[in-house]
Design an enzyme around this catalytic site. Structure first.
Site, PDB file in Angstrom:
ATOM      1  N   THR A 231      -5.757   1.927  -6.878  1.00 19.10           N
ATOM      2  CA  THR A 231      -6.269   1.291  -6.607  1.00 19.10           C
ATOM      3  C   THR A 231      -6.509   1.277  -4.944  1.00 19.10           C
ATOM      4  OG1 THR A 231      -5.255  -0.844  -7.481  1.00 19.10           O
ATOM      5  CG2 THR A 231      -6.415  -1.682  -6.165  1.00 19.10           C
TER       6      THR A 231
ATOM      7  N   LYS B 115       6.421   4.285   0.359  1.00 14.74           N
ATOM      8  CA  LYS B 115       7.487   3.964   1.256  1.00 14.74           C
ATOM      9  C   LYS B 115       9.088   4.820   0.222  1.00 14.74           C
ATOM     10  CE  LYS B 115       6.254   0.605  -1.804  1.00 14.74           C
ATOM     11  NZ  LYS B 115       4.893  -0.049  -1.558  1.00 14.74           N
TER      12      LYS B 115
ATOM     13  N   VAL C 227       5.045   0.158   5.330  1.00 15.86           N
ATOM     14  CA  VAL C 227       4.758  -1.109   5.721  1.00 15.86           C
ATOM     15  C   VAL C 227       3.945  -2.090   5.285  1.00 15.86           C
ATOM     16  CG1 VAL C 227       7.383  -2.367   6.741  1.00 15.86           C
ATOM     17  CG2 VAL C 227       7.766   0.213   6.144  1.00 15.86           C
TER      18      VAL C 227
ATOM     19  N   GLY D 249       1.359  -3.787   4.359  1.00 21.10           N
ATOM     20  CA  GLY D 249       0.376  -2.949   3.757  1.00 21.10           C
ATOM     21  C   GLY D 249      -0.837  -2.195   4.982  1.00 21.10           C
TER      22      GLY D 249
ATOM     23  N   ASP E 196      12.015  -2.236  -2.877  1.00 14.37           N
ATOM     24  CA  ASP E 196      10.681  -1.577  -2.200  1.00 14.37           C
ATOM     25  C   ASP E 196      11.369  -2.717  -0.934  1.00 14.37           C
ATOM     26  OD1 ASP E 196       7.587  -1.882  -1.530  1.00 14.37           O
ATOM     27  OD2 ASP E 196       7.974  -3.688  -1.757  1.00 14.37           O
TER      28      ASP E 196
ATOM     29  N   LYS F 282      11.168  -0.097   2.774  1.00 15.12           N
ATOM     30  CA  LYS F 282      10.767  -0.444   3.908  1.00 15.12           C
ATOM     31  C   LYS F 282      11.254  -0.690   4.708  1.00 15.12           C
ATOM     32  CE  LYS F 282       6.697  -2.234   0.857  1.00 15.12           C
ATOM     33  NZ  LYS F 282       6.402  -3.666   0.344  1.00 15.12           N
TER      34      LYS F 282
HETATM   35  N1  HSE Z   1       4.428  -4.055  -4.185  1.00 19.20           N
HETATM   36  C1  HSE Z   1       4.290  -4.296  -3.050  1.00 19.20           C
HETATM   37  C2  HSE Z   1       4.712  -6.156  -2.709  1.00 19.20           C
HETATM   38  C3  HSE Z   1       3.649  -3.583  -2.390  1.00 19.20           C
HETATM   39  O1  HSE Z   1       4.842  -6.659  -3.501  1.00 19.20           O
HETATM   40  O2  HSE Z   1       4.707  -6.330  -1.753  1.00 19.20           O
HETATM   41  C4  HSE Z   1       3.676  -2.613  -1.985  1.00 19.20           C
HETATM   42  O3  HSE Z   1       4.094  -2.341  -0.865  1.00 19.20           O
END
Ligand code: HSE
Length: 447
Positions: free
Chosen positions: A25, A117, A144, A146, A213, A217
């Site tokens: 994507t 990340k 980090v 987006g 996640d 970050k």
């Molecule tokens: N999966 C991540 C989120 C987006 O939900 O923020 C990419 O860093």
């Protein structure tokens, strides 16, 4: 007019050629921006910036953009081994093959842009060192927040300050789930299921909802903000699966929102780094960051608090950060080398972080204890907390029920985590208390 200038500026200059590995994507967004903003990008660079190769194992899947067949390959070697490619954009994800490809690209003298990340949290020391030693550009703005330019901000704009805290909402999926739970009074499981059906959460949501996640970050933010490296395992990580609609409602009543925050504080002698559901005052700007939005706050000695907010995920926002990175490393190529090392400072200046264990972190707490509604219960709970050195700021018991436990909500003053846990275990052992008490950390003003 822009096109004319671009052609003139670019005339005679060798194009900077880009190879993309991982056509998902975000990759489609990058291809679209490089195509749609081509003239403006060439203008800004003063040279043509061209997509040369796109690599993915699956070339047949239907995508948002099309690419000429001649550009496509399933073999990463066609990108990494092509001496005419200057910049490798790694968007395949994962930490196995992605690590090898990034290191190979650096060894081949190519500049690298990545949004990965997990890769940088796990193998950052090796990758940053390789890029610095090879003198190649390495950019990772999209890793980090987006599309929020937080990496560049920490590396450059805030480089003159001494940062004491960096914290915020860095996972869009969990923020969407928590915001929806708060707005609609629904349960975690219910909102997660709906988010998955709508494509707003992954089929396997583990990385997002378990805080992993966000922890990845946070390790990057700590390196940039404090100049110190944290081992990944040093980030105390809790997710949002146990956040209950009941606590959402109490939080609001008490004037708080519950957010999954990533928090790092530099105390000089030690750094604390943690990801967990946190109650923050409703009038804190972070409390108003809802849906899939992200926001990162930085607290510096000189600047005080600043906040950077925007689209933390999604195809086009994330792709803008990737393309800006591509432009940056392309400028480096034209200049003859990177203007800055990947983290903004030489790795030789990076200090080892002494990590403050979570047991020694001090917070105020929200507690919810389910107890039988009979005389003396509240007194016994208060006594046990008092014996544990915990000072109570307020107590709420709204319901009355003869046939089962009622929720008692307690706000504590600041206390060391291990003292709180010890005292709470004694409360949980009371025969009049049902189930495990809930404890949520409160941050009145993080940083
Ligand atoms: N999966 C991540 C989120 C987006 O939900 O923020 C990419 O860093």
């Amino acid at each position: 007019m822009t096109t004319v200038r671009a052609q003139r500026g670019a005339a005679g200059v060798r194009p900077v050629r880009v190879g993309l590995i991982g056509w998902g994507t975000i990759g489609s967004g990058v291809i679209r921006i490089l195509r749609d903003h081509r003239a403006a990008i060439d203008d800004r660079l003063g040279a043509p910036l061209r997509l040369a190769r796109v690599c993915d194992l699956d070339l047949d899947r239907k995508r948002e953009v099309s690419v000429p067949r001649s550009m496509l390959t399933k073999r990463a070697a066609d990108v990494l081994g092509d001496p005419s490619i200057d910049v490798v954009v790694e968007l395949m994800g994962g930490t196995g093959a992605a690590r090898s490809f990034v290191l190979e690209a650096i060894a081949a003298g190519k500049a690298v842009v990545t949004a990965n990340k997990a890769l940088l949290a796990k193998h950052g020391a090796e990758i940053f060192a390789a890029a610095e030693k090879a003198g190649t550009g390495l950019q990772f703005e999209a890793s980090v927040g987006g599309g929020i330019p937080i990496i560049r901000t920490l590396r450059e704009a805030l480089a003159g300050d001494r940062n004491t805290a960096v914290f915020g909402i860095v996972n869009g999926t969990s923020n969407y789930i928590l915001s929806t739970m708060a707005a609609e009074g629904r349960s975690f499981a219910d909102v997660l299921k709906a988010a998955q059906r709508a494509g707003l959460a992954e089929a396997d949501p583990t990385y997002d909802v378990d805080g992993i996640d966000a922890a990845h970050k946070l390790t990057l933010l700590v390196q940039l903000a404090f100049g110190a490296r944290l081992p990944l395992g040093a980030v105390h990580t809790e997710g949002i699966r146990d956040v209950d609609a009941t606590d959402m409602a109490y939080a609001r009543e008490l004037g708080y929102a519950i957010k999954l925050l990533a928090i790092a504080k530099d105390h000089g002698d030690a750094i604390e780094a943690r990801v967990h559901p946190t109650m923050i005052p409703l009038d804190d700007p972070l409390a108003g960051v809802n849906g899939a939005f992200n926001a990162v706050c930085v607290h510096g000695d000189a600047l005080g608090r600043s906040m950077y907010q925007g689209q933390g995920a999604g195809m086009m926002p994330t792709a803008t950060a990737v393309v800006a990175d591509v432009l940056d490393v392309a400028r480096d190529r034209l200049r003859g080398g990177p203007r800055l090392p990947p983290l903004g400072y030489p790795l030789s200046s990076q200090r080892p972080a002494r990590v403050r264990p979570i047991g020694q972190v001090r917070s105020e707490f929200y507690l919810r204890v389910a107890a039988r509604d009979e005389p003396g219960v509240l007194g016994r709970i208060a006594t046990l907390l008092g014996r544990g050195g915990i000072s109570i700021a307020s107590v709420v018991q709204r319901e009355r029920r003869a046939d089962g436990p009622v929720p008692i909500v307690i706000r504590t003053h600041e206390i060391e985590e291990k003292a709180l846990r010890r005292a709470l275990a004694t409360v949980a052992a009371l025969p009049t208390v049902a189930g495990k008490p809930v404890a949520i950390r409160i941050e009145e003003s993080p940083g």
